[in-house]
Design an enzyme around this catalytic site. Structure first.
Site, PDB file in Angstrom:
ATOM      1  CD  GLN A   1      -6.503  -4.583   3.854  1.00 35.60           C
ATOM      2  OE1 GLN A   1      -7.434  -5.367   4.030  1.00 35.60           O
ATOM      3  NE2 GLN A   1      -6.718  -3.304   3.615  1.00 35.60           N
TER       4      GLN A   1
ATOM      5  CE  LYS B   1      -7.010  -0.735   6.379  1.00 32.96           C
ATOM      6  NZ  LYS B   1      -7.835  -0.096   5.362  1.00 32.96           N
TER       7      LYS B   1
ATOM      8  CG  HIS C   1      -1.869   1.008   1.436  1.00 31.56           C
ATOM      9  ND1 HIS C   1      -1.572   2.275   1.873  1.00 31.56           N
ATOM     10  CD2 HIS C   1      -3.202   0.995   1.219  1.00 31.56           C
ATOM     11  CE1 HIS C   1      -2.703   2.984   1.921  1.00 31.56           C
ATOM     12  NE2 HIS C   1      -3.699   2.230   1.532  1.00 31.56           N
TER      13      HIS C   1
ATOM     14  CB  CYS D   1      -3.644   3.298  -1.583  1.00 38.27           C
ATOM     15  SG  CYS D   1      -4.920   4.492  -1.263  1.00 38.27           S
TER      16      CYS D   1
ATOM     17  CG  ASP E   1       0.848  -2.414   6.354  1.00 33.63           C
ATOM     18  OD1 ASP E   1      -0.116  -2.628   7.122  1.00 33.63           O
ATOM     19  OD2 ASP E   1       0.771  -1.673   5.352  1.00 33.63           O
TER      20      ASP E   1
END
Ligand code: 7TS
Length: 404
Positions: free
Chosen positions: A201, A224, A121, A362, A198
């Protein structure tokens, strides 16, 4: 027992209509919906506890502080961090990454390498490019293949004694690929590099164990994973967080201030300048509790069922191509219909009450790799149903008919 109809009752928004049709919410990778239990936490906070934290002698401030610190402990337990002061509450993944990238400004020099992946991202690309500009370090990229998987042999070749940092997402937002982060971390550590994962997600679908992963930094956003926007976290090994300088100066992050010199507070406060999103932090803790009550094994198994059901049904539509075809993927389907622009498909789906994201998500380098302007992305959560997927499939067929 996992019962999706019971779970749906927790989410008030799922019973609303959009354009006269029942809402079908398939934009979960952008933000998840919020259960009543989490909404109640926010209302309860502002109704009963609203006060600034860590500074008041009065009862309200102490109660708010206790709730906020309890949330930090819930987050610590969830990610299995060794200490609660290794959990820094931030405004989200983007803030967490920028905090670490900024901290490395004083630790990198010309000739150092940092490694990113082709699947990132923008928020896990741009802060590192800015870091390279500041330090003269060099940014290298692990390439991807047609299935949307990282090419691990290429990663092996990029690693060297010059590698200081590796930062990769746990799961790709645009394609849903689950990256082999265990191997990525192990190989980076073998050359002495630190690793930031990261997890924006991943956290809606899996429960990461930061000690087992032996990861140096792990970042996520509450919104999220059934929590509110504007709050997230940075896990960092205490040894690293002690080494990094503060990101922002201000109240609450100091030990002592004079005009000659300021000394900084200990962890986690050194990285938490100013009044934080108190209600958000408390609600983040509540969201984690909610998701654990449902159970991450049950969530993953059910979402996997939705993924396979939707993949099979969508692939029956002639001219539909799915991007991101790894065996190892989560409940995200990125697709295009012949030469039809994704925005047009998304607009028709919206008229039918179906929310998807369209565009580059993104993650422009991924779109460049496939030489496409973007995709339609349907991302499923544990509160979605097969009936909703049937509605998506019918909607896509309708869009194809109208636009070809
Ligand atoms: N990293 C990944 C992998 C993401 O998917 C996102 C947001 C971010 C970082 C940034 O998170 P934030 O909470 O700080 O904004 N991803 C998306 C998306 O896929 N659609 O909208 C936002």
């Amino acid at each position: 027992m996992f019962n999706v109809q019971d779970i749906r009752k927790d989410f008030p928004i799922l019973s609303r209509k959009v354009n006269g049709k029942p809402l079908v919410y398939f934009d979960n990778a952008a933000t998840s919906q919020t259960p009543q239990q989490v909404i109640d936490t926010i209302v309860d906070y502002y109704s009963n506890y609203n006060a600034n934290i860590h500074r008041g002698v009065h009862t309200l401030s102490q109660e708010a502080t206790d709730l906020y610190e309890q949330a930090r402990q819930n987050i610590q337990a969830h990610f299995n961090a060794k200490f609660s002061h290794e959990i820094i509450l931030t405004s989200g993944t983007t803030h967490s990454i920028n905090l670490v990238a900024n901290g490395f400004s004083s630790l990198l020099k010309k000739g150092d390498d940092i490694i990113v992946s082709a699947l990132e991202h923008h928020s896990n690309i741009v802060p590192w490019q800015m870091l390279c500009e500041r330090t003269g370090a060099h940014l290298k990229v692990i390439p991807m293949n047609e299935d949307g998987e990282l090419i691990m042999e290429a990663y092996d070749k990029l690693l060297s004694k010059n590698t200081k940092l590796v930062f990769v997402n746990h799961i790709s937002n645009a394609l849903g690929t689950i990256n082999p982060i265990e191997t990525i971390i192990e190989k980076a550590h073998a050359v002495g590099a630190a690793v930031l994962i990261d997890g924006a997600q991943a956290c809606p679908h899996v429960k990461p164990d930061v000690q087992k992963l032996d990861v140096d930094f792990y970042v996520a956003s509450a919104h999220k994973m059934c929590g509110p926007t504007g709050v997230g976290m940075l896990y960092g090994k205490a040894s690293w967080l002690n080494k990094l300088p503060p990101y922002q100066g201000g109240g609450e992050m100091i030990a002592e201030v004079t005009f000659e010199k300021t000394t900084y507070a200990s962890l986690p406060h050194k990285f938490e300048a100013g009044t934080p999103n108190i209600a958000g932090g408390i609600a983040f803790g509540a969201a984690i509790k909610y998701m654990n009550t449902i159970g991450f094994e049950a969530i993953a198994a059910y979402e996997n069922e939705l993924l396979h059901y939707a993949t099979e049904k969508l692939l029956q539509i002639e001219g539909l191509k799915i991007y991101g075809t790894s065996e190892s993927k989560t409940s995200v389907i990125s697709f295009n219909l012949n030469n039809i622009h994704p925005y047009d498909v998304g607009t028709i789906l919206d008229k039918l009450g179906i929310a998807v994201r369209t565009g580059h998500h993104c993650a422009q380098p991924i779109m460049d790799f496939y030489k496409i302007p973007g995709t339609v992305r349907a991302s499923f959560a544990f509160y979605n149903t097969k009936k909703e997927i049937d509605a998506l499939v019918e909607g896509v067929k309708k869009a194809k008919m109208m636009l070809s």
